[in-house]
Structures are given as C-alpha cells and as structure tokens.
Design a protein around this motif. Structure first.
Motif, PDB file in Angstrom:
ATOM      1  N   HIS A  41       0.834  -1.207   0.000  1.00 16.03           N
ATOM      2  CA  HIS A  41       0.000   0.000   0.000  1.00 16.03           C
ATOM      3  C   HIS A  41       0.867   1.256   0.000  1.00 16.03           C
ATOM      4  O   HIS A  41       0.436   2.312   0.460  1.00 16.03           O
ATOM      5  CB  HIS A  41      -0.921  -0.007   1.230  1.00 16.03           C
ATOM      6  CG  HIS A  41      -1.875  -1.152   1.236  1.00 16.03           C
ATOM      7  ND1 HIS A  41      -1.553  -2.372   1.788  1.00 16.03           N
ATOM      8  CD2 HIS A  41      -3.116  -1.285   0.721  1.00 16.03           C
ATOM      9  CE1 HIS A  41      -2.566  -3.197   1.636  1.00 16.03           C
ATOM     10  NE2 HIS A  41      -3.525  -2.573   0.990  1.00 16.03           N
ATOM     11  N   PHE A  42       2.044   1.127  -0.558  1.00 13.12           N
ATOM     12  CA  PHE A  42       3.030   2.199  -0.481  1.00 13.12           C
ATOM     13  C   PHE A  42       2.498   3.511  -1.042  1.00 13.12           C
ATOM     14  O   PHE A  42       2.535   4.539  -0.372  1.00 13.12           O
ATOM     15  CB  PHE A  42       4.320   1.789  -1.212  1.00 13.12           C
ATOM     16  CG  PHE A  42       5.402   2.818  -1.143  1.00 13.12           C
ATOM     17  CD1 PHE A  42       6.148   2.954   0.009  1.00 13.12           C
ATOM     18  CD2 PHE A  42       5.662   3.644  -2.220  1.00 13.12           C
ATOM     19  CE1 PHE A  42       7.148   3.909   0.088  1.00 13.12           C
ATOM     20  CE2 PHE A  42       6.668   4.601  -2.141  1.00 13.12           C
ATOM     21  CZ  PHE A  42       7.405   4.734  -0.996  1.00 13.12           C
ATOM     22  N   TYR A  43       2.006   3.495  -2.270  1.00 10.78           N
ATOM     23  CA  TYR A  43       1.608   4.756  -2.909  1.00 10.78           C
ATOM     24  C   TYR A  43       0.360   5.347  -2.274  1.00 10.78           C
ATOM     25  O   TYR A  43       0.282   6.557  -2.048  1.00 10.78           O
ATOM     26  CB  TYR A  43       1.439   4.563  -4.415  1.00 10.78           C
ATOM     27  CG  TYR A  43       2.771   4.310  -5.064  1.00 10.78           C
ATOM     28  CD1 TYR A  43       3.722   5.318  -5.164  1.00 10.78           C
ATOM     29  CD2 TYR A  43       3.113   3.043  -5.517  1.00 10.78           C
ATOM     30  CE1 TYR A  43       4.967   5.081  -5.717  1.00 10.78           C
ATOM     31  CE2 TYR A  43       4.360   2.794  -6.079  1.00 10.78           C
ATOM     32  CZ  TYR A  43       5.277   3.821  -6.175  1.00 10.78           C
ATOM     33  OH  TYR A  43       6.512   3.576  -6.716  1.00 10.78           O
ATOM     34  N   ASP A  44      -0.612   4.507  -1.926  1.00  9.53           N
ATOM     35  CA  ASP A  44      -1.799   5.016  -1.240  1.00  9.53           C
ATOM     36  C   ASP A  44      -1.411   5.631   0.100  1.00  9.53           C
ATOM     37  O   ASP A  44      -1.858   6.729   0.447  1.00  9.53           O
ATOM     38  CB  ASP A  44      -2.814   3.893  -0.985  1.00  9.53           C
ATOM     39  CG  ASP A  44      -3.375   3.311  -2.266  1.00  9.53           C
ATOM     40  OD1 ASP A  44      -3.343   4.006  -3.302  1.00  9.53           O
ATOM     41  OD2 ASP A  44      -3.830   2.160  -2.222  1.00  9.53           O
TER      42      ASP A  44
ATOM     43  N   MET B 204       1.533   6.696   1.021  1.00  6.74           N
ATOM     44  CA  MET B 204       2.409   7.839   0.835  1.00  6.74           C
ATOM     45  C   MET B 204       1.593   9.093   0.513  1.00  6.74           C
ATOM     46  O   MET B 204       1.825  10.165   1.085  1.00  6.74           O
ATOM     47  CB  MET B 204       3.415   7.550  -0.287  1.00  6.74           C
ATOM     48  CG  MET B 204       4.636   8.430  -0.251  1.00  6.74           C
ATOM     49  SD  MET B 204       5.903   7.806  -1.353  1.00  6.74           S
ATOM     50  CE  MET B 204       5.422   8.637  -2.844  1.00  6.74           C
ATOM     51  N   GLU B 205       0.623   8.971  -0.382  1.00  6.57           N
ATOM     52  CA  GLU B 205      -0.204  10.121  -0.742  1.00  6.57           C
ATOM     53  C   GLU B 205      -0.982  10.635   0.462  1.00  6.57           C
ATOM     54  O   GLU B 205      -1.036  11.843   0.708  1.00  6.57           O
ATOM     55  CB  GLU B 205      -1.147   9.760  -1.886  1.00  6.57           C
ATOM     56  CG  GLU B 205      -0.436   9.543  -3.201  1.00  6.57           C
ATOM     57  CD  GLU B 205      -1.349   8.983  -4.280  1.00  6.57           C
ATOM     58  OE1 GLU B 205      -2.563   8.843  -4.032  1.00  6.57           O
ATOM     59  OE2 GLU B 205      -0.834   8.686  -5.364  1.00  6.57           O
ATOM     60  N   THR B 206      -1.580   9.737   1.202  1.00  8.52           N
ATOM     61  CA  THR B 206      -2.356  10.121   2.388  1.00  8.52           C
ATOM     62  C   THR B 206      -1.456  10.773   3.430  1.00  8.52           C
ATOM     63  O   THR B 206      -1.788  11.824   3.987  1.00  8.52           O
ATOM     64  CB  THR B 206      -3.047   8.889   3.002  1.00  8.52           C
ATOM     65  OG1 THR B 206      -3.859   8.274   2.006  1.00  8.52           O
ATOM     66  CG2 THR B 206      -3.886   9.256   4.203  1.00  8.52           C
ATOM     67  N   THR B 207      -0.326  10.152   3.682  1.00 12.68           N
ATOM     68  CA  THR B 207       0.601  10.671   4.682  1.00 12.68           C
ATOM     69  C   THR B 207       1.137  12.034   4.267  1.00 12.68           C
ATOM     70  O   THR B 207       1.214  12.954   5.093  1.00 12.68           O
ATOM     71  CB  THR B 207       1.768   9.687   4.897  1.00 12.68           C
ATOM     72  OG1 THR B 207       1.222   8.437   5.329  1.00 12.68           O
ATOM     73  CG2 THR B 207       2.746  10.194   5.941  1.00 12.68           C
ATOM     74  N   GLU B 208       1.487  12.188   2.999  1.00  7.86           N
ATOM     75  CA  GLU B 208       1.992  13.477   2.530  1.00  7.86           C
ATOM     76  C   GLU B 208       0.929  14.564   2.657  1.00  7.86           C
ATOM     77  O   GLU B 208       1.230  15.688   3.068  1.00  7.86           O
ATOM     78  CB  GLU B 208       2.477  13.369   1.085  1.00  7.86           C
ATOM     79  CG  GLU B 208       3.797  12.649   0.961  1.00  7.86           C
ATOM     80  CD  GLU B 208       4.265  12.522  -0.485  1.00  7.86           C
ATOM     81  OE1 GLU B 208       3.575  13.035  -1.393  1.00  7.86           O
ATOM     82  OE2 GLU B 208       5.315  11.915  -0.684  1.00  7.86           O
ATOM     83  N   ALA B 209      -0.308  14.238   2.351  1.00  5.38           N
ATOM     84  CA  ALA B 209      -1.398  15.213   2.485  1.00  5.38           C
ATOM     85  C   ALA B 209      -1.578  15.601   3.957  1.00  5.38           C
ATOM     86  O   ALA B 209      -1.753  16.789   4.279  1.00  5.38           O
ATOM     87  CB  ALA B 209      -2.693  14.643   1.916  1.00  5.38           C
ATOM     88  N   GLU B 210      -1.516  14.613   4.839  1.00  2.18           N
ATOM     89  CA  GLU B 210      -1.639  14.898   6.274  1.00  2.18           C
ATOM     90  C   GLU B 210      -0.485  15.764   6.767  1.00  2.18           C
ATOM     91  O   GLU B 210      -0.693  16.711   7.530  1.00  2.18           O
ATOM     92  CB  GLU B 210      -1.688  13.591   7.071  1.00  2.18           C
ATOM     93  CG  GLU B 210      -2.964  12.801   6.891  1.00  2.18           C
ATOM     94  CD  GLU B 210      -2.908  11.414   7.515  1.00  2.18           C
ATOM     95  OE1 GLU B 210      -1.840  11.020   8.044  1.00  2.18           O
ATOM     96  OE2 GLU B 210      -3.947  10.719   7.469  1.00  2.18           O
ATOM     97  N   LEU B 211       0.713  15.449   6.309  1.00  2.00           N
ATOM     98  CA  LEU B 211       1.882  16.247   6.722  1.00  2.00           C
ATOM     99  C   LEU B 211       1.801  17.669   6.181  1.00  2.00           C
ATOM    100  O   LEU B 211       2.136  18.630   6.891  1.00  2.00           O
ATOM    101  CB  LEU B 211       3.176  15.572   6.256  1.00  2.00           C
ATOM    102  CG  LEU B 211       3.569  14.305   7.004  1.00  2.00           C
ATOM    103  CD1 LEU B 211       4.776  13.645   6.337  1.00  2.00           C
ATOM    104  CD2 LEU B 211       3.867  14.602   8.464  1.00  2.00           C
ATOM    105  N   ARG B 212       1.339  17.848   4.946  1.00  2.00           N
ATOM    106  CA  ARG B 212       1.169  19.192   4.384  1.00  2.00           C
ATOM    107  C   ARG B 212       0.164  19.993   5.208  1.00  2.00           C
ATOM    108  O   ARG B 212       0.378  21.172   5.495  1.00  2.00           O
ATOM    109  CB  ARG B 212       0.720  19.118   2.927  1.00  2.00           C
ATOM    110  CG  ARG B 212       1.873  18.899   1.976  1.00  2.00           C
ATOM    111  CD  ARG B 212       1.439  19.099   0.517  1.00  2.00           C
ATOM    112  NE  ARG B 212       2.142  18.109  -0.263  1.00  2.00           N
ATOM    113  CZ  ARG B 212       1.645  16.962  -0.679  1.00  2.00           C
ATOM    114  NH1 ARG B 212       0.400  16.634  -0.444  1.00  2.00           N
ATOM    115  NH2 ARG B 212       2.371  16.116  -1.363  1.00  2.00           N
TER     116      ARG B 212
END
Length: 145
Positions: free
Chosen positions: A111-114, A116-124
C-alpha cells in the motif's frame, strides 16, 4: 585432532572452542604430551550441539545448566526437556514478533503509494496549521509591542 582442525571441521573459531571449554559447555579437552589440545569426536559433537543451541538463542547459563543435567549420573530428562521447551517458547515468541514485523512491512509495501499520498497530504496539512499558528502568534506579539 588439534584445535585448528576442529575449528575447520565444525566452522567454530578456535577462540570459541576455547571459550566453550572455559565455560564448561564442552568437557575438558585432553592434551597431548606437548600440551596441545587433542580433540576427539565426542568433543566435536558437543561443540556442534553448543553451537546449535546458541544459534537457537539459548543463554550460556541455561545451556550450562542443560549440559550439567545431561552429564549428571541421575535421570534429569524432565528438567532437560523443560529447559528445551522453555527455549522453544522463547524462539516461538521471537518468530511471532518477527512475523508481525514482516507482515507490517509487506502491508506498507503493498500500500506504499496510497499510504504515501495520504501521509503526505496529512503532513502538508499539519505544516500549514503550524505555519498559521506561528503567523497568528507573531501577529499577536506585534500587536502587544
């Protein structure tokens, strides 16, 4: 055979063989007339056993206890078996912990890309909130001056 030959035969270093002897994990090794160790098949088998049990994670203390029980004249099979069962339980727990870590890592990779996208959005979003908080704190400080 000498210690070098025993080391080659068992894959255990000469230093480890000396250590096993010092710690009474193997019987005292006979010496030749000139003082060299004279290692026979009985010692080789014991070296292999100790190596296997150490690879299985058995502590020196428990291994020494097991060997003392084995070498004793009385029947200690129940205690020997109990030590082995205890070690098996320890190994199974370690295996289960390792399997849980492997499963988690596989999940992350699958589930790397899913993720990663979620985590990056949360971090932003967290960075944006932090910046807004700093900005409002600076504005409040400026108003107080």
């Amino acid at each position: 055979m000498n210690i070098k030959e025993a080391s080659e035969k068992t894959g255990v270093s000469s230093a480890a063989i000396r250590y096993y002897e010092k710690e009474s994990l193997i019987p005292a090794i006979d010496r030749t007339e000139v003082g060299n160790r004279d290692i026979d098949d009985r010692i080789i088998r014991r070296i292999r056993f100790v190596t296997q049990m150490r690879a299985a994670g058995m502590s020196i203390e428990n291994l020494r206890r097991y060997i003392e029980l084995f070498d004793a004249q009385e029947d200690n099979t129940k205690e020997q078996k109990a030590l082995l069962q205890e070690q098996l339980a320890v190994m199974e727990e370690k295996r289960d912990d390792l399997q849980a870590a492997i499963d988690h890592l596989n999940y992350k990779l699958n589930h790397f890309y899913d993720h990663m996208e979620t985590t990056e959005a949360e971090l932003r979003q967290l960075e944006k909130q932090h910046a807004e908080k700093l900005e409002s704190t600076e504005q409040a400080d400026d108003e107080l001056k």
